[in-house]
Design an enzyme around this catalytic site. Structure first.
Site, mmCIF file in Angstrom:
data_model
loop_
_atom_site.group_PDB
_atom_site.id
_atom_site.type_symbol
_atom_site.label_atom_id
_atom_site.label_comp_id
_atom_site.label_asym_id
_atom_site.label_seq_id
_atom_site.Cartn_x
_atom_site.Cartn_y
_atom_site.Cartn_z
ATOM 1 N N GLU A 102 31.698 48.764 26.309
ATOM 2 C CA GLU A 102 32.244 49.502 25.161
ATOM 3 C C GLU A 102 33.377 48.739 24.435
ATOM 4 O O GLU A 102 33.323 48.581 23.203
ATOM 5 C CB GLU A 102 32.749 50.830 25.767
ATOM 6 C CG GLU A 102 33.483 51.744 24.910
ATOM 7 C CD GLU A 102 34.621 52.413 25.702
ATOM 8 O OE1 GLU A 102 34.665 52.346 26.941
ATOM 9 O OE2 GLU A 102 35.490 52.973 25.013
ATOM 10 N N THR A 124 27.196 47.162 31.415
ATOM 11 C CA THR A 124 28.220 47.917 32.147
ATOM 12 C C THR A 124 27.567 48.637 33.305
ATOM 13 O O THR A 124 26.496 49.226 33.147
ATOM 14 C CB THR A 124 28.978 48.958 31.286
ATOM 15 O OG1 THR A 124 29.664 49.853 32.164
ATOM 16 C CG2 THR A 124 28.097 49.762 30.375
ATOM 17 N N ASP A 126 28.697 51.244 34.402
ATOM 18 C CA ASP A 126 28.908 52.680 34.143
ATOM 19 C C ASP A 126 27.736 53.332 33.403
ATOM 20 O O ASP A 126 27.602 54.546 33.414
ATOM 21 C CB ASP A 126 30.176 52.885 33.306
ATOM 22 C CG ASP A 126 31.454 52.591 34.072
ATOM 23 O OD1 ASP A 126 31.360 52.187 35.249
ATOM 24 O OD2 ASP A 126 32.544 52.760 33.500
ATOM 25 N N ARG A 161 32.762 64.666 60.726
ATOM 26 C CA ARG A 161 33.767 64.672 59.668
ATOM 27 C C ARG A 161 33.135 64.929 58.304
ATOM 28 O O ARG A 161 31.918 64.787 58.143
ATOM 29 C CB ARG A 161 34.436 63.294 59.579
ATOM 30 C CG ARG A 161 35.413 63.020 60.675
ATOM 31 C CD ARG A 161 35.864 61.576 60.599
ATOM 32 N NE ARG A 161 36.895 61.310 61.593
ATOM 33 C CZ ARG A 161 37.164 60.100 62.083
ATOM 34 N NH1 ARG A 161 36.467 59.059 61.676
ATOM 35 N NH2 ARG A 161 38.110 59.948 62.966
ATOM 36 N N ARG A 170 34.370 55.393 34.647
ATOM 37 C CA ARG A 170 35.620 55.681 33.937
ATOM 38 C C ARG A 170 35.551 56.979 33.132
ATOM 39 O O ARG A 170 36.375 57.863 33.293
ATOM 40 C CB ARG A 170 35.902 54.516 32.991
ATOM 41 C CG ARG A 170 37.150 54.636 32.185
ATOM 42 C CD ARG A 170 37.156 53.563 31.122
ATOM 43 N NE ARG A 170 37.436 52.260 31.669
ATOM 44 C CZ ARG A 170 38.666 51.837 31.995
ATOM 45 N NH1 ARG A 170 39.693 52.626 31.800
ATOM 46 N NH2 ARG A 170 38.850 50.639 32.473
ATOM 47 N N ARG A 264 37.749 62.133 55.667
ATOM 48 C CA ARG A 264 38.145 60.758 55.374
ATOM 49 C C ARG A 264 37.662 60.397 53.967
ATOM 50 O O ARG A 264 36.757 61.043 53.429
ATOM 51 C CB ARG A 264 37.505 59.784 56.358
ATOM 52 C CG ARG A 264 38.014 59.930 57.777
ATOM 53 C CD ARG A 264 39.402 59.317 57.922
ATOM 54 N NE ARG A 264 39.771 59.148 59.318
ATOM 55 C CZ ARG A 264 40.387 60.059 60.058
ATOM 56 N NH1 ARG A 264 40.696 61.236 59.537
ATOM 57 N NH2 ARG A 264 40.689 59.806 61.314
HETATM 58 O O1 F6P Z 1 33.908 49.599 32.908
HETATM 59 C C1 F6P Z 1 33.443 49.175 34.137
HETATM 60 C C2 F6P Z 1 34.442 49.453 35.227
HETATM 61 O O2 F6P Z 1 33.893 48.970 36.415
HETATM 62 C C3 F6P Z 1 34.894 50.912 35.335
HETATM 63 O O3 F6P Z 1 33.989 51.691 36.065
HETATM 64 C C4 F6P Z 1 36.242 50.775 36.001
HETATM 65 O O4 F6P Z 1 37.095 51.835 35.668
HETATM 66 C C5 F6P Z 1 36.766 49.502 35.427
HETATM 67 O O5 F6P Z 1 35.659 48.740 35.010
HETATM 68 C C6 F6P Z 1 37.619 48.698 36.403
HETATM 69 O O6 F6P Z 1 38.135 47.603 35.732
HETATM 70 P P1 F6P Z 1 38.955 46.387 36.380
HETATM 71 O O7 F6P Z 1 37.940 45.482 37.011
HETATM 72 O O8 F6P Z 1 39.623 45.766 35.229
HETATM 73 O O9 F6P Z 1 39.868 46.981 37.402
#
Ligand code: F6P
Length: 340
Positions: A102, A124, A126, A161, A170, A264
């Site tokens: 993005e 990504t 995500d 557990r 994100r 945990r």
């Molecule tokens: O956007 C991909 C991602 O892996 C997200 O899921 C996560 O919040 C972020 O990047 C973590 O970024 P960094 O590697 O900069 O800690």
């Protein structure tokens, strides 16, 4: 033609396969020359580039990470379009392929709006980019998360557990939803859908009452009841976005307190972005790389390659970057039937 290529933002499995797909097709079919830009937008604004001949992409489709390196540099904080144009001209670059998520593609769109010859490739883990059915990297992240949850389940079962597993995501819960469904989790918590602690504890108790070790999968962007935003205690990234993480540690003691079940937590973090891509991601990434070259040859500036069903198509970067692809309520409801 001389084509610059960069990978920017968080890395993800499949980046090298895109580079290889683009360079091989560009070299074999169109006799293009490639210039590798180091560490994403940082390399272009700092003029850190090098030739990328075909032999350097040999055997790359199975290799994790990115041979070009990446960063979360925002080019608009370092001279913007003028600086990018200047460096491109200095190296006689006729086009730029930007592979990223993005943040990267929003920067690519702005550069293209300013008249620069840029095409995008969606990346990504995500899977939160609209205008493409899937991004590469997602399938690998889901596979890693699923295997990890399966492993965490056996230790949780031995100790009777509850296990809270925090996955990346994100703004969206695609990894949590898919890995949760694949591993038979008893609760899946995603940023898009508010769920109360009472409800989570009900699912946990219900699973335990059947002799199961309750497994709760939570996306890092999940907003807990009573809070306004996701858990973030590590400052901001270069695009000004909070660096998330820690919801698992918040939830586990609350679940333990409410249910009396020893609980945990495990945060999978960057494990989800590391190592070899799955076969699915290698194929998708290779096809994306090859299609990006077609976009360059056809001068489709401001476009992004995209998966639509089984086909690779070209879409406008505006369509790809204005709305995030979130988990629809009905997809979560469908999964929730199996919770508890
Ligand atoms: O956007 C991909 C991602 O892996 C997200 O899921 C996560 O919040 C972020 O990047 C973590 O970024 P960094 O590697 O900069 O800690």
């Amino acid at each position: 033609m001389s084509i610059g290529i960069l990978t920017s933002g968080g890395d993800c499995p499949g980046l090298n396969a895109v580079i290889r797909g683009a360079v091989i097709k560009g070299d074999r079919i169109y006799q293009e020359r490639f210039i590798g830009i180091r560490d994403g937008w940082r390399g272009i604004v700092e003029d850190d580039v090098a030739d990328l001949p075909r032999h350097e992409v040999r055997g790359l489709s199975r290799q994790g990470g990115t041979i070009l390196g990446t960063s979360r540099t925002n080019p608009f904080e370092h001279g913007g379009s003028e600086r990018v144009r200047e460096v491109m001209q200095r190296h006689s670059m006729d086009a730029l392929i930007a592979i990223g998520g993005e943040g990267t593609l929003t920067a690519a769109r702005r550069l293209s709006d300013d008249g620069l010859p840029v095409v995008g490739v969606p990346k990504t883990i995500d899977n939160d980019l609209s205008a493409t059915d899937y991004t590469f990297g997602f399938d690998t992240a889901v596979a890693i998360a699923t295997e990890s949850i399966d492993r965490l389940r056996t230790t949780a079962e031995s100790h009777h557990r509850c296990m809270v597993v925090e996955v990346m995501g994100r703004h969206v819960g695609w990894i949590a939803l898919h890995a949760g469904l694949a591993s038979g989790a008893h609760a899946v918590l995603v940023p898009e859908i508010p769920v109360s602690l009472v409800q989570v504890c009900q699912w946990v108790r219900s699973a335990q009452s059947r002799g199961r070790a309750p497994v709760v999968v939570v996306a890092e962007g999940f907003i807990p009841e009573g809070e306004e935003r996701a858990t973030a205690s590590r400052g901001l990234d270069a695009f000004g976005r909070p660096r998330l993480g820690g919801i698992g540690e918040t939830l586990a003691p609350l679940i333990e307190e409410q249910t009396g079940i020893e609980t945990r937590t495990a945060r999978l973090g960057h494990l989800q972005r590391g190592g070899v891509p799955t076969a699915y991601d290698r194929v998708l990434a290779t096809r994306f790389g090859a299609a990006a070259i077609d976009a360059v040859i056809e001068k489709r500036w401001g476009s992004m390659v995209s998966l639509s069903g089984e086909s690779i198509v070209h879409v406008d970067l505006h369509a790809a970057t204005t709305v995030l692809k979130t988990v629809p309520r009905e997809r979560w409801d469908e999964a929730a039937i199996l919770f508890g």
